[in-house]
Scaffold this motif. Structure first.
Motif, PDB file in Angstrom:
ATOM      1  N   ASN A   1     -31.131   6.933  47.427  1.00 41.35           N
ATOM      2  CA  ASN A   1     -29.692   7.042  47.203  1.00 41.35           C
ATOM      3  C   ASN A   1     -28.984   5.796  47.743  1.00 41.35           C
ATOM      4  O   ASN A   1     -29.197   5.396  48.891  1.00 41.35           O
ATOM      5  N   GLU A   2     -28.135   5.184  46.918  1.00 41.93           N
ATOM      6  CA  GLU A   2     -27.480   3.930  47.309  1.00 41.93           C
ATOM      7  C   GLU A   2     -26.597   4.102  48.540  1.00 41.93           C
ATOM      8  O   GLU A   2     -26.496   3.194  49.375  1.00 41.93           O
ATOM      9  N   VAL A   3     -25.937   5.251  48.654  1.00 42.02           N
ATOM     10  CA  VAL A   3     -25.064   5.488  49.808  1.00 42.02           C
ATOM     11  C   VAL A   3     -25.900   5.615  51.080  1.00 42.02           C
ATOM     12  O   VAL A   3     -25.547   5.058  52.129  1.00 42.02           O
ATOM     13  N   ASP A   4     -27.023   6.322  50.991  1.00 39.94           N
ATOM     14  CA  ASP A   4     -27.913   6.443  52.152  1.00 39.94           C
ATOM     15  C   ASP A   4     -28.415   5.074  52.600  1.00 39.94           C
ATOM     16  O   ASP A   4     -28.479   4.780  53.802  1.00 39.94           O
ATOM     17  N   ILE A   5     -28.769   4.240  51.634  1.00 39.23           N
ATOM     18  CA  ILE A   5     -29.287   2.905  51.965  1.00 39.23           C
ATOM     19  C   ILE A   5     -28.205   2.066  52.640  1.00 39.23           C
ATOM     20  O   ILE A   5     -28.456   1.396  53.652  1.00 39.23           O
ATOM     21  N   ALA A   6     -26.987   2.125  52.108  1.00 37.63           N
ATOM     22  CA  ALA A   6     -25.885   1.354  52.693  1.00 37.63           C
ATOM     23  C   ALA A   6     -25.582   1.827  54.115  1.00 37.63           C
ATOM     24  O   ALA A   6     -25.412   1.011  55.035  1.00 37.63           O
ATOM     25  N   VAL A   7     -25.516   3.137  54.309  1.00 40.04           N
ATOM     26  CA  VAL A   7     -25.237   3.678  55.645  1.00 40.04           C
ATOM     27  C   VAL A   7     -26.354   3.301  56.614  1.00 40.04           C
ATOM     28  O   VAL A   7     -26.098   2.954  57.776  1.00 40.04           O
ATOM     29  N   ALA A   8     -27.598   3.342  56.148  1.00 38.35           N
ATOM     30  CA  ALA A   8     -28.727   2.977  57.003  1.00 38.35           C
ATOM     31  C   ALA A   8     -28.617   1.527  57.473  1.00 38.35           C
ATOM     32  O   ALA A   8     -28.877   1.218  58.642  1.00 38.35           O
ATOM     33  N   VAL A   9     -28.218   0.639  56.569  1.00 37.85           N
ATOM     34  CA  VAL A   9     -28.080  -0.781  56.926  1.00 37.85           C
ATOM     35  C   VAL A   9     -26.982  -0.969  57.971  1.00 37.85           C
ATOM     36  O   VAL A   9     -27.185  -1.636  58.999  1.00 37.85           O
ATOM     37  N   TYR A  10     -25.815  -0.369  57.723  1.00 35.60           N
ATOM     38  CA  TYR A  10     -24.704  -0.522  58.669  1.00 35.60           C
ATOM     39  C   TYR A  10     -24.997   0.188  59.991  1.00 35.60           C
ATOM     40  O   TYR A  10     -24.599  -0.291  61.063  1.00 35.60           O
ATOM     41  N   ALA A  11     -25.682   1.321  59.918  1.00 33.66           N
ATOM     42  CA  ALA A  11     -26.006   2.068  61.135  1.00 33.66           C
ATOM     43  C   ALA A  11     -26.965   1.280  62.023  1.00 33.66           C
ATOM     44  O   ALA A  11     -26.825   1.287  63.253  1.00 33.66           O
ATOM     45  N   GLN A  12     -27.940   0.613  61.412  1.00 31.44           N
ATOM     46  CA  GLN A  12     -28.866  -0.209  62.197  1.00 31.44           C
ATOM     47  C   GLN A  12     -28.108  -1.258  63.002  1.00 31.44           C
ATOM     48  O   GLN A  12     -28.389  -1.485  64.182  1.00 31.44           O
ATOM     49  N   LYS A  13     -27.151  -1.898  62.352  1.00 32.37           N
ATOM     50  CA  LYS A  13     -26.367  -2.933  63.037  1.00 32.37           C
ATOM     51  C   LYS A  13     -25.524  -2.326  64.158  1.00 32.37           C
ATOM     52  O   LYS A  13     -25.417  -2.893  65.252  1.00 32.37           O
ATOM     53  N   ALA A  14     -24.929  -1.165  63.878  1.00 33.09           N
ATOM     54  CA  ALA A  14     -24.069  -0.520  64.875  1.00 33.09           C
ATOM     55  C   ALA A  14     -24.870  -0.079  66.093  1.00 33.09           C
ATOM     56  O   ALA A  14     -24.463  -0.304  67.243  1.00 33.09           O
ATOM     57  N   LEU A  15     -26.011   0.543  65.856  1.00 33.18           N
ATOM     58  CA  LEU A  15     -26.819   1.066  66.955  1.00 33.18           C
ATOM     59  C   LEU A  15     -27.477  -0.035  67.781  1.00 33.18           C
ATOM     60  O   LEU A  15     -27.907   0.213  68.911  1.00 33.18           O
ATOM     61  N   ALA A  16     -27.552  -1.240  67.217  1.00 25.13           N
ATOM     62  CA  ALA A  16     -28.168  -2.363  67.936  1.00 25.13           C
ATOM     63  C   ALA A  16     -27.191  -3.060  68.877  1.00 25.13           C
ATOM     64  O   ALA A  16     -27.592  -3.916  69.674  1.00 25.13           O
ATOM     65  N   ILE A  17     -25.913  -2.698  68.816  1.00 25.90           N
ATOM     66  CA  ILE A  17     -24.906  -3.321  69.685  1.00 25.90           C
ATOM     67  C   ILE A  17     -25.134  -2.868  71.128  1.00 25.90           C
ATOM     68  O   ILE A  17     -25.214  -1.672  71.410  1.00 25.90           O
ATOM     69  N   GLU A  18     -25.241  -3.812  72.033  1.00 28.91           N
ATOM     70  CA  GLU A  18     -25.558  -3.484  73.425  1.00 28.91           C
ATOM     71  C   GLU A  18     -24.362  -2.891  74.165  1.00 28.91           C
ATOM     72  O   GLU A  18     -24.513  -1.930  74.920  1.00 28.91           O
TER      73      GLU A  18
ATOM     74  N   PHE B   1     -42.858  -7.526  59.456  1.00 23.89           N
ATOM     75  CA  PHE B   1     -42.969  -6.431  58.502  1.00 23.89           C
ATOM     76  C   PHE B   1     -44.195  -5.548  58.746  1.00 23.89           C
ATOM     77  O   PHE B   1     -45.208  -5.994  59.277  1.00 23.89           O
ATOM     78  N   SER B   2     -44.062  -4.313  58.310  1.00 19.51           N
ATOM     79  CA  SER B   2     -45.185  -3.381  58.229  1.00 19.51           C
ATOM     80  C   SER B   2     -45.251  -2.889  56.788  1.00 19.51           C
ATOM     81  O   SER B   2     -44.240  -2.872  56.082  1.00 19.51           O
ATOM     82  N   SER B   3     -46.432  -2.499  56.365  1.00 12.27           N
ATOM     83  CA  SER B   3     -46.575  -1.995  55.004  1.00 12.27           C
ATOM     84  C   SER B   3     -47.637  -0.907  54.971  1.00 12.27           C
ATOM     85  O   SER B   3     -48.471  -0.805  55.877  1.00 12.27           O
ATOM     86  N   GLY B   4     -47.596  -0.101  53.935  1.00  6.84           N
ATOM     87  CA  GLY B   4     -48.565   0.971  53.800  1.00  6.84           C
ATOM     88  C   GLY B   4     -48.037   2.051  52.878  1.00  6.84           C
ATOM     89  O   GLY B   4     -47.054   1.852  52.160  1.00  6.84           O
ATOM     90  N   TRP B   5     -48.687   3.197  52.921  1.00 10.02           N
ATOM     91  CA  TRP B   5     -48.322   4.321  52.065  1.00 10.02           C
ATOM     92  C   TRP B   5     -47.684   5.429  52.895  1.00 10.02           C
ATOM     93  O   TRP B   5     -48.127   5.712  54.008  1.00 10.02           O
ATOM     94  N   VAL B   6     -46.624   6.024  52.354  1.00  3.09           N
ATOM     95  CA  VAL B   6     -45.950   7.146  53.016  1.00  3.09           C
ATOM     96  C   VAL B   6     -45.690   8.233  51.980  1.00  3.09           C
ATOM     97  O   VAL B   6     -45.812   8.007  50.774  1.00  3.09           O
ATOM     98  N   LYS B   7     -45.305   9.411  52.462  1.00  3.28           N
ATOM     99  CA  LYS B   7     -44.971  10.500  51.548  1.00  3.28           C
ATOM    100  C   LYS B   7     -43.594  10.258  50.920  1.00  3.28           C
ATOM    101  O   LYS B   7     -42.657   9.837  51.608  1.00  3.28           O
ATOM    102  N   ARG B   8     -43.490  10.532  49.640  1.00  5.46           N
ATOM    103  CA  ARG B   8     -42.234  10.288  48.910  1.00  5.46           C
ATOM    104  C   ARG B   8     -41.075  11.088  49.490  1.00  5.46           C
ATOM    105  O   ARG B   8     -39.928  10.631  49.488  1.00  5.46           O
ATOM    106  N   THR B   9     -41.372  12.262  50.028  1.00 10.34           N
ATOM    107  CA  THR B   9     -40.320  13.130  50.564  1.00 10.34           C
ATOM    108  C   THR B   9     -39.697  12.590  51.848  1.00 10.34           C
ATOM    109  O   THR B   9     -38.674  13.105  52.298  1.00 10.34           O
ATOM    110  N   ASP B  10     -40.315  11.565  52.437  1.00  9.15           N
ATOM    111  CA  ASP B  10     -39.781  10.972  53.669  1.00  9.15           C
ATOM    112  C   ASP B  10     -38.743   9.891  53.391  1.00  9.15           C
ATOM    113  O   ASP B  10     -38.214   9.285  54.326  1.00  9.15           O
ATOM    114  N   LEU B  11     -38.458   9.648  52.108  1.00  7.87           N
ATOM    115  CA  LEU B  11     -37.591   8.536  51.727  1.00  7.87           C
ATOM    116  C   LEU B  11     -36.423   8.986  50.862  1.00  7.87           C
ATOM    117  O   LEU B  11     -36.474  10.029  50.218  1.00  7.87           O
ATOM    118  N   SER B  12     -35.385   8.160  50.850  1.00  9.13           N
ATOM    119  CA  SER B  12     -34.243   8.369  49.954  1.00  9.13           C
ATOM    120  C   SER B  12     -33.971   7.065  49.211  1.00  9.13           C
ATOM    121  O   SER B  12     -33.971   5.994  49.813  1.00  9.13           O
TER     122      SER B  12
END
Length: 261
Positions: free
Chosen positions: A177-194, A164-175
């Protein structure tokens, strides 16, 4: 004499009232103390994918379920330590389907889920003068722990990192939104496929899911898919060019043979 008995009776009654009042205060104090000592339940989020939830606070405990990266849970406030595993600490959680169990402490954090929508520079404190050399990547899923003005404190694993990493970021850099979070999770898995073909299939599956059409990450995934398809077309075209070259050489050789005859 009557006055004496009357005074004595009044004194006894007064003593009784004081005693009752004292008992009531004592009971109230005990109830207040018990209420204060009750475990505090807080909303939390998983910052690791596939964490096991067990019936007992031990790796030998009966497996109940697993939780996804970014999944919302409720921490009941109960903790336990497994001395057989180097004093590993566990926390009790409640899942969205009301199942309860134990997970290793540290993988579930008090806060809410967010996803980075762009490269988010990490700062040590909510101050521009405390910039670090690290950034969260687009579609990193994090836990939002605290806020201060336009800053938010977050914790999570950057794509490609082992911890893990932790710290402070600008609020405008984040979402959040539940749909954005779900897509981000599935996208990470998809993009990691070799394997490229399977990676393309996984991205297409996300893009074709009607539940995800509102996500702002869909544009990024379409661009990624177009790049992959372009690379595939180029690879398919290369053998054709080689074949054309071979055919030309054969034609030249045949022409030379005819001329020599």
């Amino acid at each position: 004499m009557k006055n004496y008995y009357y005074t004595l009776a009044c004194a006894i009654m007064a003593f009784g009232l004081i005693s009752c009042s004292g008992n009531e205060n004592k009971e109230t104090t005990e109830q207040t103390t018990a209420k204060e000592e009750a475990p505090k339940k807080v909303d939390a989020v998983s910052i690791w994918d596939g964490i096991s939830v067990r019936k007992e606070p031990s790796s030998d405990g009966k497996w109940i379920s697993s939780i996804s990266l970014g999944e919302k849970v409720l921490m009941t406030g109960k903790t336990a330590v497994d001395s057989s595993e180097d004093n590993r600490e566990y926390v009790e959680i409640k899942l969205g389907d009301d199942k309860q169990g134990w997970v290793v402490s540290g993988f579930v954090v008090e806060g809410t889920a967010v996803a980075a929508v762009r490269e988010a520079q990490i700062f040590k404190r909510p101050d521009l003068l405390t910039k670090t050399d690290k950034s969260f990547n687009p579609m990193d899923v994090l836990a939002l722990i605290d806020t201060k003005d336009e800053w938010v404190e977050v914790k999570g694993k950057r794509q490609g990192d082992k911890w893990f990493s932790s710290g402070w970021v600008k609020r405008t850099d984040l979402s959040d939104n539940e749909v954005d979070i779900a897509v981000a999770v599935y996208a990470q898995k998809a993009l990691a496929i070799e394997e490229e073909e399977k990676r393309i299939e996984a991205i297409q599956e996300i893009l074709e899911n009607e539940s995800f059409t509102s996500s702002q990450f869909m544009v990024d995934l379409k661009d990624e898919l177009n790049d992959l398809n372009s690379d595939e077309e180029e690879l398919m075209a290369e053998p054709t060019e080689e074949m054309d070259s071979v055919e030309m050489e054969e034609e030249v050789a045949e022409t030379e043979e005819v001329m020599s005859e």
